[in-house]
Design a protein around this motif. Structure first.
Motif, PDB file in Angstrom:
ATOM      1  N   ILE A   1      17.439  -8.184 -71.438  1.00  0.00           N
ATOM      2  CA  ILE A   1      16.167  -7.748 -72.021  1.00  0.00           C
ATOM      3  C   ILE A   1      16.207  -7.752 -73.551  1.00  0.00           C
ATOM      4  O   ILE A   1      15.179  -7.544 -74.198  1.00  0.00           O
ATOM      5  CB  ILE A   1      15.752  -6.347 -71.498  1.00  0.00           C
ATOM      6  N   HIS A   2      17.396  -8.002 -74.120  1.00  0.00           N
ATOM      7  CA  HIS A   2      17.530  -8.020 -75.580  1.00  0.00           C
ATOM      8  C   HIS A   2      17.886  -9.409 -76.121  1.00  0.00           C
ATOM      9  O   HIS A   2      18.272  -9.542 -77.279  1.00  0.00           O
ATOM     10  CB  HIS A   2      18.606  -7.024 -76.020  1.00  0.00           C
TER      11      HIS A   2
ATOM     12  N   ILE B   1      12.184 -12.504 -68.885  1.00  0.00           N
ATOM     13  CA  ILE B   1      12.965 -11.438 -68.258  1.00  0.00           C
ATOM     14  C   ILE B   1      12.620 -11.320 -66.778  1.00  0.00           C
ATOM     15  O   ILE B   1      13.497 -11.215 -65.912  1.00  0.00           O
ATOM     16  CB  ILE B   1      12.713 -10.099 -68.994  1.00  0.00           C
ATOM     17  N   LYS B   2      11.303 -11.357 -66.460  1.00  0.00           N
ATOM     18  CA  LYS B   2      10.869 -11.263 -65.059  1.00  0.00           C
ATOM     19  C   LYS B   2      11.428 -12.421 -64.239  1.00  0.00           C
ATOM     20  O   LYS B   2      11.863 -12.246 -63.108  1.00  0.00           O
ATOM     21  CB  LYS B   2       9.337 -11.271 -64.987  1.00  0.00           C
ATOM     22  N   ARG B   3      11.424 -13.612 -64.842  1.00  0.00           N
ATOM     23  CA  ARG B   3      11.910 -14.797 -64.130  1.00  0.00           C
ATOM     24  C   ARG B   3      13.395 -14.677 -63.819  1.00  0.00           C
ATOM     25  O   ARG B   3      13.845 -15.005 -62.708  1.00  0.00           O
ATOM     26  CB  ARG B   3      11.635 -16.041 -64.975  1.00  0.00           C
ATOM     27  N   LEU B   4      14.172 -14.200 -64.783  1.00  0.00           N
ATOM     28  CA  LEU B   4      15.620 -14.075 -64.584  1.00  0.00           C
ATOM     29  C   LEU B   4      15.942 -12.966 -63.580  1.00  0.00           C
ATOM     30  O   LEU B   4      16.804 -13.130 -62.712  1.00  0.00           O
ATOM     31  CB  LEU B   4      16.316 -13.794 -65.920  1.00  0.00           C
TER      32      LEU B   4
ATOM     33  N   ARG C   1      19.355 -21.157 -71.155  1.00  0.00           N
ATOM     34  CA  ARG C   1      19.698 -22.116 -72.209  1.00  0.00           C
ATOM     35  C   ARG C   1      18.465 -22.904 -72.665  1.00  0.00           C
ATOM     36  O   ARG C   1      18.257 -23.122 -73.858  1.00  0.00           O
ATOM     37  CB  ARG C   1      20.794 -23.069 -71.712  1.00  0.00           C
ATOM     38  N   ARG C   2      17.630 -23.334 -71.692  1.00  0.00           N
ATOM     39  CA  ARG C   2      16.419 -24.075 -72.041  1.00  0.00           C
ATOM     40  C   ARG C   2      15.461 -23.193 -72.847  1.00  0.00           C
ATOM     41  O   ARG C   2      14.851 -23.648 -73.811  1.00  0.00           O
ATOM     42  CB  ARG C   2      15.719 -24.597 -70.782  1.00  0.00           C
ATOM     43  N   TYR C   3      15.345 -21.923 -72.448  1.00  0.00           N
ATOM     44  CA  TYR C   3      14.456 -21.008 -73.165  1.00  0.00           C
ATOM     45  C   TYR C   3      14.899 -20.866 -74.633  1.00  0.00           C
ATOM     46  O   TYR C   3      14.077 -20.954 -75.557  1.00  0.00           O
ATOM     47  CB  TYR C   3      14.447 -19.637 -72.490  1.00  0.00           C
ATOM     48  N   LEU C   4      16.195 -20.629 -74.841  1.00  0.00           N
ATOM     49  CA  LEU C   4      16.718 -20.459 -76.204  1.00  0.00           C
ATOM     50  C   LEU C   4      16.581 -21.745 -77.010  1.00  0.00           C
ATOM     51  O   LEU C   4      16.277 -21.715 -78.208  1.00  0.00           O
ATOM     52  CB  LEU C   4      18.175 -20.002 -76.148  1.00  0.00           C
TER      53      LEU C   4
END
Length: 583
Positions: free
Chosen positions: A258-259, A394-397, A415-418
């Protein structure tokens, strides 16, 4: 009117070399192929009189400085607080004594590997990586009652996954058979092809074949890593690695999911961060994961995946007479809680605890609470994020955990998100930088190449209203504030220097192409002999630099320029011709 000013510095990346052969170092040099991968292999043991000591370095002719030997000794053993029994693997990074003679001279700044590798994976000149396999088991034949030894691979390459996999193959065998086994392994590595970006390599060692693809700067960002398929008739079946370097991001970040955005901002801005963890494995993997979170941007600050009180930079990094340095430190010793209580950001990790099906998430806490040795896990910081939290990620993970989605898939999502977040931040900078390039039609063969316009921070900020991150990211928040803070960071300075060097190289390349197309002989007709000789010398220098730096100019054009130089020389008196041919 000087057409061939040689003051422009060259450097940066170029197109990958074509051809089917894997580029390898000169095999006639001693240990040249080994040096393409490793500086050396060390064995560190515990001596009752000396403490931690290097028992063996291989190849035998490797010259490490005393400072490097001391650092390797202390960084190769978990500290006593970790309580590591059995086998433990972790990584460290130390300063390299630049300037000492080394066998890895095949790799200089202009070497083929660095030219074609992603900037985040380039071989470093100023630091060495250590990859450790530590064994501690009860042994009644030893006075202390325990067998304690580390096998360490020392390299300039940031290939944590590859080298830790290699250690899993060779270390257990070494602890049984000792030095003869190590010599055989080093000889096998000395037969490996060089680490060529873009190539799938088969690397045999001790009856196992490790198959891995070395990433290239030309790889399309965001694509899944190209997993090598097993080659036919390859026995035994190869051990296939999806990547030589990538950490399991989801496992590293599972208690701080979440952070993640806050951690990404801290990395982007190069803030001083300490990661405190129960073991060197967790702290070193977390530090490497944090550094990789801003990829494809190169993290330009210092980082130490594992750091101890015996480190040669301990005093430098813990002084209270100045602001904390821009560095990430991974530590396990609780003593550091008191030492680093004045640092702005401390990530205290514990063993992952579950809350139902989900890993318990640590909380952000005030730094004032970081005082006791039994400090609870949490992120101790007063930092306020510039961007609003993305609850969708966060919800997806978390949903993926509940559905028992494979860890590697969760890591790929993260990794794709970042990557997309970093790209949304960098694309406006790249777009503005492109506008600073001189127009191609302004490049004349008879004039010094035009200058690249300077980077104007306020001018860039003015472009964001119409061409900012909002074009590619749905995240809201103070993007302008984030950019202004980024401009004061080492990461901006490193990014800008690299891009400026590449842009300068591009202008130099375009200038050379224009010269190749010009009628040099016609230009010399009304010039003095001194001017013509000056022209020839500068042309030769330009040609030499173009080939040495691999500017990306077609060889056909360079050969045409060589013929033009020869034609100009032929138009001069014979004594001058003789002199110029001699030089």
């Amino acid at each position: 009117m000087d057409p061939f000013d040689s003051s422009v510095s060259l450097g940066g990346a170029s197109e990958a070399a074509a051809g089917e052969d894997v580029e390898s170092p000169d095999a006639s040099l001693p240990w040249a192929r080994f040096s393409a991968w490793l500086e050396c292999v060390c064995v560190v043991t515990f001596d009752l009189e000396l403490g931690q000591a290097i028992e063996l370095v291989y190849p035998l002719d490797v010259k490490l400085t005393e400072k490097e030997k001391t650092s390797i000794c202390y960084l190769s053993f978990p500290d006593s607080y970790s309580g590591c029994l059995g086998d433990t693997q972790f990584n460290f990074r130390l300063r390299h004594s630049v300037g000492r003679g080394n066998r890895g001279a095949w790799f200089e700044e202009s070497d083929a590997y660095n030219r074609d590798a992603p900037v985040t994976l380039q071989r470093e000149q100023s630091h060495l990586y250590g990859y450790v396999y530590f064994r501690q088991v009860k042994d009644g034949s030893v006075k202390r009652g325990y067998f304690q030894k580390s096998l360490v691979l020392v390299s300039r390459l940031p290939f944590a996954q590859l080298f830790q996999t290699l250690l899993q193959v060779i270390a257990p065998e070494y602890f049984e058979k000792q030095e003869p086994c190590l010599e055989a392994v080093c000889n096998e590595i000395d037969q490996w092809p060089g680490p060529t970006p873009g190539r799938i390599l088969s690397l045999p060692v001790m009856g196992v074949v490790i198959q891995v693809r070395i990433p290239s700067k030309d790889d399309k960002l965001g694509d899944s890593p190209v997993t090598p398929g097993a080659k036919e008739n390859l026995l035994p079946s190869p051990m296939i690695l999806p990547s030589p370097h990538e950490q399991d991001l989801f496992q590293c970040f599972q208690s701080v999911l979440i952070h993640v955005q806050m951690l990404w901002e801290l990395m982007l801005l190069g803030e001083p961060v300490v990661v405190m963890a129960p073991s060197p494995t967790i702290c070193s993997e977390t530090v490497l994961a944090l550094v990789s979170s801003v990829s494809p941007l190169k993290y330009c600050c210092d980082f130490r995946p594992y750091f101890t009180i015996h480190d040669s930079e301990f005093k430098e990094y813990t002084t209270r007479t100045q602001a904390p340095p821009n560095v990430i430190l991974g530590v396990t010793n609780p003593f550091f809680i008191k030492t680093f209580q004045f640092w702005p950001h401390i990530i205290r990790l514990g063993e992952v605890k579950m809350s139902g099906d989900l890993p318990k998430q640590v909380k952000v806490k005030k730094l004032a609470k970081l005082k006791s040795l039994d400090t609870k896990p949490g992120i101790y910081t007063a930092y306020k994020t510039f961007l609003h939290k993305d609850k969708t990620l966060i919800k997806r993970l978390l949903k993926g955990i509940q559905r028992k989605r494979p860890c590697e898939v969760q890591s790929a999502i993260l990794r794709r998100y970042l990557l997309e977040l970093t790209q949304s931040f960098i694309i406006p900078l790249e777009r503005y930088l492109a506008s600073l390039m001189p127009l191609q039609r302004s490049i004349s063969p008879w004039k010094t190449p035009p200058q690249i316009s300077p980077f104007g921070q306020e001018e860039f900020i003015g472009t964001l209203e119409h061409a900012g991150p909002q074009l590619t990211s749905v995240l809201k928040g103070d993007w302008l504030g984030l950019y202004r803070r980024f401009f004061r960071s080492h990461n901006f300075d490193g990014w800008y220097r690299l891009r400026l060097r590449e842009m300068t190289q591009k202008v130099e390349s375009l200038h050379l192409e224009v010269i190749c197309d010009a009628d040099l002989l016609a230009w010399t007709r009304d010039k003095s002999e001194v001017e013509i000789v000056d022209l020839i010398l500068k042309l030769r220098e330009k040609l030499l630099r173009a080939r040495r730096q691999q500017l990306g100019v077609q060889e056909e054009l360079l050969e045409r320029l060589e013929r033009s130089i020869h034609t100009v020389i032929s138009s001069l008196p014979e004594d001058l011709q003789t002199l110029l041919h001699r030089h």
